[in-house]
Design a protein around this motif. Structure first.
Motif, mmCIF file in Angstrom:
data_model
loop_
_atom_site.group_PDB
_atom_site.id
_atom_site.type_symbol
_atom_site.label_atom_id
_atom_site.label_comp_id
_atom_site.label_asym_id
_atom_site.label_seq_id
_atom_site.Cartn_x
_atom_site.Cartn_y
_atom_site.Cartn_z
ATOM 1 N N ILE A 141 5.760 25.142 -16.913
ATOM 2 C CA ILE A 141 4.654 25.618 -16.593
ATOM 3 C C ILE A 141 3.945 25.748 -18.022
ATOM 4 O O ILE A 141 4.307 26.247 -18.926
ATOM 5 C CB ILE A 141 4.849 27.038 -16.458
ATOM 6 N N GLU A 142 2.721 24.769 -17.958
ATOM 7 C CA GLU A 142 1.861 24.639 -19.204
ATOM 8 C C GLU A 142 0.567 25.533 -19.057
ATOM 9 O O GLU A 142 0.063 25.815 -18.006
ATOM 10 C CB GLU A 142 1.418 23.266 -19.341
ATOM 11 N N TYR A 143 0.461 26.566 -19.836
ATOM 12 C CA TYR A 143 -0.759 27.397 -19.822
ATOM 13 C C TYR A 143 -1.250 27.822 -21.290
ATOM 14 O O TYR A 143 -0.461 27.491 -22.365
ATOM 15 C CB TYR A 143 -0.063 28.721 -19.052
ATOM 16 N N SER A 144 -2.237 28.444 -21.274
ATOM 17 C CA SER A 144 -3.101 28.862 -22.538
ATOM 18 C C SER A 144 -3.704 27.716 -23.156
ATOM 19 O O SER A 144 -5.054 26.986 -23.097
ATOM 20 C CB SER A 144 -2.173 29.707 -23.446
ATOM 21 N N SER A 145 -3.135 26.984 -23.685
ATOM 22 C CA SER A 145 -3.698 25.670 -24.453
ATOM 23 C C SER A 145 -4.982 25.671 -24.942
ATOM 24 O O SER A 145 -5.961 24.857 -24.616
ATOM 25 C CB SER A 145 -3.365 24.517 -23.322
ATOM 26 N N PRO A 146 -5.121 26.576 -25.861
ATOM 27 C CA PRO A 146 -6.421 26.637 -26.612
ATOM 28 C C PRO A 146 -6.585 25.494 -27.617
ATOM 29 O O PRO A 146 -5.709 24.771 -27.880
ATOM 30 C CB PRO A 146 -6.433 27.848 -27.201
ATOM 31 N N ASN A 181 3.060 25.808 -24.444
ATOM 32 C CA ASN A 181 1.819 25.842 -24.853
ATOM 33 C C ASN A 181 1.181 24.455 -25.559
ATOM 34 O O ASN A 181 2.082 24.187 -26.132
ATOM 35 C CB ASN A 181 1.547 27.100 -26.007
ATOM 36 N N PHE A 182 0.164 23.724 -25.007
ATOM 37 C CA PHE A 182 -0.059 22.715 -25.450
ATOM 38 C C PHE A 182 -1.380 22.647 -26.172
ATOM 39 O O PHE A 182 -2.548 22.572 -25.542
ATOM 40 C CB PHE A 182 -0.341 21.741 -24.271
ATOM 41 N N LEU A 183 -1.239 23.000 -27.595
ATOM 42 C CA LEU A 183 -2.487 23.067 -28.140
ATOM 43 C C LEU A 183 -3.407 21.896 -28.576
ATOM 44 O O LEU A 183 -2.877 20.741 -28.743
ATOM 45 C CB LEU A 183 -2.096 23.686 -29.653
ATOM 46 N N ASP A 361 -10.812 17.135 -11.419
ATOM 47 C CA ASP A 361 -11.045 15.506 -11.194
ATOM 48 C C ASP A 361 -10.055 15.154 -12.152
ATOM 49 O O ASP A 361 -9.529 13.980 -11.794
ATOM 50 C CB ASP A 361 -12.432 15.109 -11.447
ATOM 51 N N TYR A 362 -10.080 15.545 -13.482
ATOM 52 C CA TYR A 362 -9.297 14.722 -14.555
ATOM 53 C C TYR A 362 -7.804 14.833 -14.065
ATOM 54 O O TYR A 362 -7.077 13.710 -14.192
ATOM 55 C CB TYR A 362 -9.588 15.641 -15.873
ATOM 56 N N PHE A 363 -7.313 15.854 -13.651
ATOM 57 C CA PHE A 363 -6.005 15.813 -13.028
ATOM 58 C C PHE A 363 -5.681 15.096 -11.981
ATOM 59 O O PHE A 363 -4.506 14.287 -11.896
ATOM 60 C CB PHE A 363 -5.364 17.281 -13.028
HETATM 61 N N1 ARG Z 1 -7.144 22.227 -24.755
HETATM 62 C C1 ARG Z 1 -7.674 22.011 -23.481
HETATM 63 C C2 ARG Z 1 -8.871 22.705 -23.102
HETATM 64 O O1 ARG Z 1 -9.278 23.631 -23.859
HETATM 65 C C3 ARG Z 1 -6.870 22.374 -22.215
HETATM 66 C C4 ARG Z 1 -5.388 21.649 -22.110
HETATM 67 C C5 ARG Z 1 -4.886 21.409 -20.644
HETATM 68 N N2 ARG Z 1 -3.855 20.794 -20.561
HETATM 69 C C6 ARG Z 1 -3.664 19.714 -20.510
HETATM 70 N N3 ARG Z 1 -2.344 19.154 -20.558
HETATM 71 N N4 ARG Z 1 -4.308 18.571 -20.578
HETATM 72 O O2 ARG Z 1 -9.876 22.340 -22.462
#
Ligand code: ARG
Length: 604
Positions: A141-146, A181-183, A361-363
């Motif tokens: 589960i990927e979430y947050s990712s700021p 978390n994917f920064l 759309d991106y996903f």
């Molecule tokens: N960092 C991206 C944003 O703030 C979100 C990343 C989402 N995850 C991914 N795997 N693209 O828009």
């Protein structure tokens, strides 16, 4: 699937009733397995009006097969099922089935429901609602990712809270769950930061309150670049150097990263959010070449205006751009490499991306690309990640209240929101319970609780309208309302001087108010599974609100003399029965709040 014994009895009796009444249609049933109790179980619904029963079977879709009108089907099946029920058991019927229009409504026997539910909750304790359906299958589960060097805005808050809750929910169902978390730590914005720092910054910029200073640089760059476009060229140049690994650019980038990481970690701590793996876009830098190569091998890439693209063969979606004419890679290039990496490394059962609907759309593009590649390679189903990767999208967060201060530009800063929530909570607590010793800590818990709950209490696809008066209303549909109810339950338990046991007279818990509470307690395990099935903590939030409401109606019920019918009284037997119900509600609200990521105060 968590199985409820009342539902099972209902389903078995009803399947038998269908068989005996419509034996001649049995042969033609095909995929409408109305004669199977499992099929009936899957089709159970909740009546709109809870006073109609705890669960119901709609019979509309069987009209064609049975060549009968729905109300007529229900009217025939109800008495027949009741017959089967009474012949299969001695003593009082375990459920009572009634026909209402095209529905079969079922109401468990109140006393039996009280005993089996309360016994189940008290025996399981903190584990009530858990199950083993997950069988240790792997879920990412990927979430947050700021994004590094940008503020943690309320936009990332919703992803953070939905993902954090899903991680807990899937763990409770025994999935091998991994929170990621994917920064965002790569891309042209770092060129901008480097240029801005060199123009307006100094060592001091990186020292005090440095996340705030980075934000100021970021805002200033954008303001200035509007007038002077040469800044953008400089930024591109700086990013190119960073990509080539030039020492001074890399050093600055590392510094920005550290500052942001420290800031984010502070926020996660405040929110009680956890991850199992913190990774970032730059982690994939050395994995992009191989990813691109495998797409080339699969014959999917082409050159368009000197850029490398994958045409995903969908009229609704543009091609995926993998490499620009100047050789630069993109956000999508890193995500594609990340998809391959996660699949190779974890061979997951599912991999979820909790990201706002702006990136829908991106996903779709990314997943289509994966599908095309796996088709081209004619992989077996087992070796394919297609269908296992999912975008868990959610709506926008909107601030209705314009008075909310934003220190810079129009970015709403999360910490400001939490600070203000805690401050408002403190005011309310002071009015209600001025003697509370832990007032500082409790107002933090309530303030963050209010903010977190606001993100989860509407269906994930819908927008959140954040309104100060609403989120902090102790009587409204809010986190503080649930926390307040929890504290009230704890206070009743503190005031009870006996031990909580199930050695009680359950007939004393057969009243309407009690039954409604018990129905909701019994529904909790299925609710947790509903939340997992739709990847939406909303189900749990909504159920807890109903449970708190039902409990408070029981708590405030008046007797024939118009006086509050107190839970604890001189009647020992009655108090013992009621406190067992109180303890069950406390456990479920506590567990539900935990699954949503809120703290449950003992006192407030
Ligand atoms: N960092 C991206 C944003 O703030 C979100 C990343 C989402 N995850 C991914 N795997 N693209 O828009």
């Amino acid at each position: 699937m968590a199985k409820d014994k009342f539902k099972i009895s209902f389903c078995e009796a009803t399947a038998a009733a269908f068989k005996s009444l419509y034996a001649d249609k049995y042969e033609n049933a095909g995929d409408v397995q109305i004669f199977s109790s499992n099929f009936i179980y899957e089709n159970l619904e909740k009546p709109k009006d809870p006073s109609m029963g705890r669960f119901a079977l709609p019979v509309f879709r069987f009209g064609k097969l049975l060549e009968d009108k729905p109300p007529s089907i229900a009217a025939k099946v109800a008495p027949e099922s009741n017959k089967f029920l009474s012949s299969s058991q001695n003593g009082p019927a375990i459920v009572i089935i009634e026909a209402a229009g095209g529905f079969l409504n079922a109401r468990p026997n109140a006393e039996l429901a009280a005993s089996s539910t309360i016994e189940a909750v008290l025996a399981a304790g903190k584990d009530y609602g858990n199950s083993t359906v997950g069988q240790q299958r792997k879920i990412l589960i990927e979430y947050s990712s700021p994004n590094i060097a940008k503020p943690f805005g309320v936009g990332h808050l919703r992803s953070t809270m939905i993902g954090n809750s899903l991680r807990k929910i899937f763990k409770a169902l025994d999935y091998d769950t991994m929170g990621i978390n994917f920064l965002g730590d790569w891309g042209t914005q770092f060129g901008k930061m480097i240029v801005a720092y060199r123009k307006w910054g100094s060592e001091d910029t990186l020292k005090n309150n440095s996340a705030q200073n980075l934000l100021e640089l970021y805002v200033k760059f954008h303001e200035t670049a509007k007038e002077d476009s040469s800044l953008d060229d400089d930024a591109r140049e700086a990013f190119k150097k960073l990509e080539q690994g030039e020492k001074s650019e890399v050093e600055l980038w590392e510094k920005f990263k550290n500052i942001s990481r420290t800031e984010f970690d502070r926020i996660y701590k405040m929110l009680g959010v956890e991850f199992d793996w913190v990774t970032s876009e730059s982690f994939l830098n050395d994995k992009m070449a191989a990813a691109i190569e495998s797409l080339e091998k699969a014959g999917l890439t082409s050159i368009s205006e000197s850029a490398l693209i994958v045409d995903i063969d969908d009229p609704q979606l543009p091609p995926v751009l993998l490499r620009k004419a100047d050789g630069a890679t993109l956000y999508a290039t890193r995500d594609v490499a990340g998809l391959f990496y996660r699949w190779q490394e974890y061979k997951f059962y599912q991999s979820l991306y909790v990201v706002g609907s702006a990136q829908s759309d991106y996903f779709k593009q990314l997943f289509k690309l994966i599908e095309l590649k796996e088709k081209a390679e004619s992989l077996s189903d087992n070796d394919r990640m297609s269908g296992k990767v999912k975008h868990i999208e959610f709506g926008w967060v909107k601030f209705g209240d314009k008075a909310m201060s934003t220190r810079q530009g129009n970015i709403v800063i999360l910490e400001d929101v939490i600070d203000k929530a805690a401050e408002l909570a403190k005011k309310r607590i002071k009015e209600k319970n001025p003697k509370l010793k832990t007032i500082e800590e409790t107002s933090r818990i309530i303030g963050t609780g209010a903010v977190i709950f606001s993100q989860l209490s509407v269906r994930r696809q819908k927008d959140v309208r954040f309104d100060w008066d609403q989120v902090l209303n102790f009587e409204g549909e809010t986190g503080p309302y649930l926390q307040y109810t929890h504290a009230r339950l704890c206070s009743l338990l503190r005031n009870y001087d006996g031990k909580v046991t199930t050695d009680i007279d359950f007939a004393l818990l057969a009243g309407n108010e009690e039954s409604r509470v018990i129905d909701l307690l019994a529904d909790f395990p299925d609710t947790v599974e509903d939340a997992a099935r739709d990847y939406d903590p909303f189900y749990i939030a909504a159920m807890l609100l109903k449970l708190a409401g039902a409990f408070n109606r029981f708590y405030q019920r008046k007797n024939a003399q118009g006086k509050i019918d107190r839970i604890l009284s001189d009647n020992k037997e009655l108090s013992a029965a009621r406190i067992a119900l109180v303890k069950s509600v406390q456990l479920v609200i506590n567990k539900g709040l935990y699954l949503l990521g809120l703290e449950a105060p003992q006192e407030m």
